[in-house]
Design a protein around this motif. Structure first.
Motif, PDB file in Angstrom:
ATOM      1  N   TYR A   1      82.056  -4.161 -72.893  1.00 26.69           N
ATOM      2  CA  TYR A   1      83.503  -4.206 -73.130  1.00 26.69           C
ATOM      3  C   TYR A   1      83.914  -4.924 -74.410  1.00 26.69           C
ATOM      4  CZ  TYR A   1      83.743  -2.277 -68.537  1.00 26.69           C
ATOM      5  OH  TYR A   1      83.582  -1.434 -67.470  1.00 26.69           O
TER       6      TYR A   1
ATOM      7  N   ASN B   1      84.110  -2.006 -77.813  1.00 27.50           N
ATOM      8  CA  ASN B   1      85.531  -1.909 -78.079  1.00 27.50           C
ATOM      9  C   ASN B   1      85.713  -1.664 -79.576  1.00 27.50           C
ATOM     10  OD1 ASN B   1      88.233  -2.240 -78.463  1.00 27.50           O
ATOM     11  ND2 ASN B   1      88.341  -4.310 -77.622  1.00 27.50           N
TER      12      ASN B   1
ATOM     13  N   CYS C   1      89.781  -9.341 -75.617  1.00 22.50           N
ATOM     14  CA  CYS C   1      89.725  -8.014 -75.022  1.00 22.50           C
ATOM     15  C   CYS C   1      90.152  -8.099 -73.568  1.00 22.50           C
ATOM     16  CB  CYS C   1      88.310  -7.440 -75.069  1.00 22.50           C
ATOM     17  SG  CYS C   1      87.570  -7.372 -76.697  1.00 22.50           S
TER      18      CYS C   1
END
Lengths: 134, 180, 238
Positions: free
Chosen positions: A103, A107, A118
Motif C-alpha cells: 500500500y 501507491n 497513505c
C-alpha cells in the motif's frame, strides 16, 4: 499490547509514526528525533558485536516496555513499542512490512523515502493492529 | 528447488495473465521509440525505469518471501533465479558459470518478448533492457552494486535469453559515526 | 516491432500483478505529472480517413490484426504529439493504453461470434473484458440512448493501491533525509487524472478494435477506488 509503531528509512529519517494507546505521549519533534536516534543506536549495536554479521538490536527489554525492531535487508526499520512480554509483535512487524510493500510502494503517489501519508496504509494497519491485539 | 518454486508462486500475491503486462511493455517500448531520438536512448530509459521498479520490487519480494538477508552475490543471484523470476514473471531461470563476482543467468522463457519481432533497423535496441535495470535496482537496495547486460537474446537470433551479471562492489552499510 | 498477430494465442502464462502495477507506476511517472484539467481526462480521437477501411469490419480474423495495429499506431505518430485536436499534454499514457486496448480487445473477443450492435459491444466491454482485465464487472452502466455511456466501477482495480492523501506536505522535509536515492523521473506531481489516462485509452482501444470510434474520459467518484468512465460514441459499429 502494542503501544506505538515507528518506521525509519535507511537514512535514519522517520517516515511513519503512530500511537495505539493514549499512554504514549510524544510530540512530532520528539518522534522524529527518537526515530533517528534509534537508527544510530541500532547501528552502534551492530558495530559492538564481536561476531561478524550482526543485525543489530532486535529486542530491547525495559522495565516498563519492550521494543521490537525489525530491519529489512533493504535497511528500513519497523519498530514497535509494546507492553512487556507482548506476544506476536515480531509477526506484526513483518505484516506491516507486507502492508508497506502493497500500500505504500505500490501507491503511485508515494515518493520513496518520504513520509508515508497513505490512507489505505493507515486503514490496513488499523485492522492489523486489531488482529494482533486480540 | 521445486518447493521453492511453489512457495514463490503462492506468496507472490495476485497473479494475472501475462498478456496484459507483455502488451503494456510493448506499448511502452514502441512509444519510447517514437519519443526519443535513438534506440540507444530508449535502452537507457528502459534501464532507468527498470531500476526504479527494482527499488520497489525488492521490498515486495523480501516482504512476501520472508527472506531475511542476502549475504553475498552468489546467494542473491541464486535467490533471484530460483525464486524471483518464478514469483514475478512465472518463469524458470538457471544460474550458470557462477563465480564470486560474475555469473550468467539463463531464462527458459521470457514473457516480455512474446509477440515481438525486432526489425533490422532497430538492431541497437535492447528490447528487454528493463530487466537489467530491475535487477540492478533491486540488488543495489541490498547493498550490492552490479552490472547487468543481456548476453544472449532470442530477438537477435540466439536460442535462449541470457543475462550476464557482474558484481562491481558491496556497498557498505551506512554507519553514521564513521571517523573522519 | 512487428506484432505477430497469429499463432500466439496459445500462451496463457501468468505473472505477478505486482509487475504490471509497478510498470504502470513508472509509465505514469514518466508520462504523467503534467498539467491536466482537474481529475478529468479528455481525449479526442484523431482518426484519419485511411483507417476507416479496417475498422469497417469490426470482427476480423488473423490477417485483419496485422492491418489494424499499424493503423492504431499511426493514429498518434511522433509528429502529432501536442498538435492534433486530441494531443493534450501527457497523452502518451492514453495512446499506450489505446494500443494495448486494441490488442486485448482483439484477443478477448475472439471467442465471440459477432456483435449485434453498439450496445452489445459496450456490454462486452463491461462484462467480459472488464472481468478479464479487472476481475470484476462494471458495477453500473448508464446510457442516454444517444451515444453516451457511463461506466461506474466502485472498486477500480488499478486504483486499489492509490491513496489520494496528498503526500509530501511542507513539514515533510524534516523527516525526508536521503530522498533522491529513488530518483523519480517525474516532472511534476502525479494526479489522479494521470492514473486514469491509460485505462481511458485502453477502453477507447477496445471499442476501436470492435468498430466504434469514441471519446473516453474518466472521473473519480466520491472516494478513490471508485471511478467512472464516460464513453461518447462518435461513430457507431456498422
Amino acid at each position: 499490547m502494542l503501544l506505538s509503531l515507528f518506521v525509519v528509512n535507511k537514512s535514519g529519517g522517520l517516515i511513519y509514526h503512530r500511537n495505539f494507546s493514549s499512554l504514549a505521549k510524544l510530540d512530532t519533534n520528539d518522534t522524529l528525533r527518537l526515530g533517528s536516534m534509534w537508527h544510530s543506536l541500532h547501528a552502534i549495536s551492530s558495530q559492538l558485536s564481536p561476531v561478524p554479521g550482526c543485525k543489530g538490536i532486535e529486542l530491547l527489554e525495559a522495565e516498563t516496555f519492550d521494543l521490537h525492531n525489525f530491519q529489512t535487508p533493504t535497511g528500513i526499520k519497523f519498530f514497535a513499542v509494546a507492553e512487556c512480554k507482548s506476544h506476536g509483535v515480531d509477526r506484526f512487524l513483518k505484516r506491516v512490512y507486507n502492508l508497506y510493500a502493497d500500500y505504500v510502494l505500490k501507491n503511485p503517489f508515494y515518493e520513496l523515502d518520504m513520509p508515508i501519508r497513505c490512507e489505505l496504509f493507515d486503514l490496513q494497519l488499523t485492522s492489523e493492529v486489531t488482529l494482533t491485539m486480540n | 528447488m521445486s518447493s521453492k518454486g511453489k512457495v514463490a508462486s503462492s506468496v507472490a500475491g495476485e497473479r494475472i495473465n501475462s498478456e496484459l503486462f507483455t502488451l503494456t511493455y510493448g506499448a511502452l517500448v514502441r512509444h519510447l521509440l517514437l519519443d526519443l531520438e535513438s534506440p540507444e536512448e530508449v535502452n537507457k530509459q528502459l534501464d532507468r525505469m527498470g531500476q526504479n521498479i527494482g527499488v520497489r520490487l525488492v521490498d515486495d519480494f523480501l516482504a512476501k518471501t520472508n527472506t531475511t538477508r542476502c549475504r553475498n552475490f552468489k546467494e542473491a543471484v541464486k535467490t533471484i533465479a530460483d525464486t524471483g523470476f518464478k514469483m514475478f514473471l512465472g518463469i524458470d531461470a538457471k544460474v550458470t558459470q557462477i563465480g564470486d563476482k560474475e555469473c550468467k543467468m539463463v531464462l527458459n522463457d521470457n514473457p516480455l518478448i512474446d509477440f515481438v519481432e525486432l526489425p533490422e533497423k532497430l538492431e541497437p535496441l535492447s528490447y528487454c533492457n528493463l530487466l537489467c535495470g530491475v535487477i540492478r535496482g533491486a540488488l543495489e537496495q541490498v547493498s550490492m552494486k552490479v552490472e547487468v547486460l543481456i548476453s544472449k537474446d532470442p530477438l537477435k537470433g540466439d536460442e535462449r535469453f541470457e543475462l550476464h551479471m557482474k558484481l562491481l562492489e558491496y556497498i557498505n552499510e551506512e554507519y553514521p559515526f564513521a571517523d573522519d | 516491432m512487428e506484432k505477430q498477430g497469429q499463432g500466439q494465442e496459445g500462451r496463457r502464462g501468468e505473472c505477478a500483478e505486482t509487475c504490471f502495477d509497478l510498470l504502470l507506476i513508472e509509465m505514469i511517472h514518466l508520462y504523467g505529472g503534467r498539467p491536466t484539467q482537474g481529475t478529468t481526462t479528455t481525449t479526442t480521437t484523431t482518426t484519419t480517413t485511411t483507417t476507416n477501411a479496417t475498422e469497417a469490419t469490426p470482427k476480423a480474423n488473423g490477417g485483419g490484426v496485422q492491418e489494424r495495429r499499424p493503423s492504431g499506431a499511426q493514429e498518434r505518430g511522433p509528429g502529432e504529439a501536442g498538435a492534433g485536436p486530441g494531443g493534450g499534454p501527457g497523452d502518451g499514457l492514453e495512446s499506450m493504453g489505446f494500443q494495448v486496448g486494441c490488442q486485448l480487445g482483439e484477443r478477448y473477443s475472439k471467442s465471440r461470434a459477432s456483435f449485434d450492435d453498439t450496445l452489445d459491444i459496450v456490454k462486452f466491454l463491461c462484462k467480459d473484458f472488464w472481468t478479464e482485465v479487472f476481475r470484476k464487472q462494471v458495477d453500473n452502466l448508464k446510457t442516454n440512448h444517444r451515444g453516451v455511456f457511463v461506466l461506474y466501477d466502485s472498486k477500480f482495480r488499478w486504483l486499489r493501491s492509490a491513496s489520494a492523501g496528498k503526500m509530501m506536505g511542507d513539514n515533510a522535509s524534516a523527516a525526508a533525509v536521503g530522498a533522491g536515492s529513488g530518483g523519480q523521473p517525474g516532472q511534476g506531481k502525479t494526479t489522479v487524472g494521470d492514473l486514469l489516462r491509460f485505462p481511458c485509452g485502453l477502453i477507447r482501444g477496445v471499442l476501436f478494435t470492435l468498430g466504434i470510434k469514441a471519446v473516453v474520459s474518466a472521473d473519480v467518484a466520491s472516494s478513490l477506488p471508485a471511478c467512472s468512465f464516460t464513453v461518447k460514441i462518435q461513430q457507431q459499429a456498422k
